[in-house]
Design a protein around this motif. Structure first.
Motif, PDB file in Angstrom:
ATOM      1  N   TRP A  51       0.884  -1.064  -0.190  1.00  0.00           N
ATOM      2  CA  TRP A  51       0.086   0.074   0.048  1.00  0.00           C
ATOM      3  C   TRP A  51       0.943   1.242  -0.032  1.00  0.00           C
ATOM      4  CZ3 TRP A  51      -2.241   2.516   5.165  1.00  0.00           C
ATOM      5  CH2 TRP A  51      -1.376   2.266   6.107  1.00  0.00           C
ATOM      6  N   ASP A  52       0.486   2.333  -0.843  1.00  0.00           N
ATOM      7  CA  ASP A  52       1.043   3.606  -0.933  1.00  0.00           C
ATOM      8  C   ASP A  52       0.394   4.682   0.083  1.00  0.00           C
ATOM      9  OD1 ASP A  52       3.252   2.705  -2.498  1.00  0.00           O
ATOM     10  OD2 ASP A  52       2.026   2.945  -4.231  1.00  0.00           O
ATOM     11  N   TRP A  53      -0.969   4.597  -0.009  1.00  0.00           N
ATOM     12  CA  TRP A  53      -1.705   5.526   0.631  1.00  0.00           C
ATOM     13  C   TRP A  53      -2.990   4.706   0.815  1.00  0.00           C
ATOM     14  CZ3 TRP A  53      -6.453   6.930  -1.069  1.00  0.00           C
ATOM     15  CH2 TRP A  53      -6.632   6.801  -2.696  1.00  0.00           C
ATOM     16  N   MET A  54      -3.828   5.220   1.916  1.00  0.00           N
ATOM     17  CA  MET A  54      -5.351   4.537   2.211  1.00  0.00           C
ATOM     18  C   MET A  54      -6.103   5.833   2.817  1.00  0.00           C
ATOM     19  SD  MET A  54      -5.965   1.474   4.528  1.00  0.00           S
ATOM     20  CE  MET A  54      -4.829   0.437   3.516  1.00  0.00           C
ATOM     21  N   SER A  55      -7.261   5.713   2.479  1.00  0.00           N
ATOM     22  CA  SER A  55      -8.232   6.559   3.013  1.00  0.00           C
ATOM     23  C   SER A  55      -8.723   5.925   4.292  1.00  0.00           C
ATOM     24  CB  SER A  55      -9.460   7.097   2.002  1.00  0.00           C
ATOM     25  OG  SER A  55     -10.274   7.933   2.812  1.00  0.00           O
TER      26      SER A  55
END
Length: 213
Positions: A51-55
């Motif tokens: 994962w690089d980003w996550m909301s």
């Protein structure tokens, strides 16, 4: 967050991916509170790869007072407990516990000592009755998640042999004297099921904080 006139007594925070199809699970620890903000530490409980980003979606429960009445049981584990008076379905029990500033029992259920204390304390009330716990696989069949949005671990499980039974309509869990059963969330009359609420013991928390200052 809401801007309060003073720092809250306590704060409970939970987090999950906004995209509910993602399997990632988190635990949130409150490090420090202010009247208009808080510093929290987020721990990812599954693999950190891929994962690089996550909301994330957060839920905050803010306690502005430690006044709760004298009808909660205090076993000394940092939480308070109260049985709802009538047999009920899972969703109503969960909502009623939230109205009381709590949730269906989680931490007391996975603590053997506290669980036995509760069952001894309420022996007469629990005669031929069971209670809902804060564990479901409503979001994804077979993936059991606590209501604090963390996954159940193997060491926490107390399933009756043959449970969970794999029925797709059995998405909620009741605790009996000896084990857990996965059941239909709305068939309350069949199981004589009560709601058991859990919430932070703010008096114990504040006494502990005062002793540390």
């Amino acid at each position: 967050m809401v801007c309060l006139p003073s720092t809250p007594y306590a704060l409970v925070v939970k987090a999950k991916p906004t995209n509910t199809s993602l399997p990632h699970k988190f635990r949130v620890k409150v490090d420090k509170m202010f009247h208009d903000s808080a510093i929290v530490e987020i721990e990812r409980l599954d693999s950190t790869l891929g994962w690089d980003w996550m909301s994330l979606t957060f839920q905050f429960t803010i306690y502005t007072s430690d006044e709760i009445g004298d009808d909660w049981y205090r076993p000394g584990n940092g939480y308070l407990y109260k049985f709802l008076p009538n047999e009920t379905i899972h969703s109503r029990a969960r909502d009623d516990c939230e109205e009381l500033g709590g949730w269906l029992i989680i931490y007391g259920e996975i603590d053997d000592t506290v669980r036995e204390q509760l069952k001894n304390q309420y022996r007469s009330l629990l005669n031929n009755k069971n209670y809902w716990i804060g564990l479901t696989d409503i979001d994804e069949e077979g993936k059991w998640i606590w209501d604090d949005w963390t996954p159940v671990t193997s060491s926490q499980m107390r399933w009756k042999e043959g449970e969970p039974n794999g029925q797709k309509i059995a998405n909620c869990v009741i605790s009996t004297r000896h084990a857990w059963y996965d059941v239909n969330c709305i068939r309350d009359n069949k199981y004589n099921t009560l709601g058991l609420c859990e919430r932070p013991d703010l008096e114990q928390k504040n006494n502990r904080n005062n002793n540390q200052t």
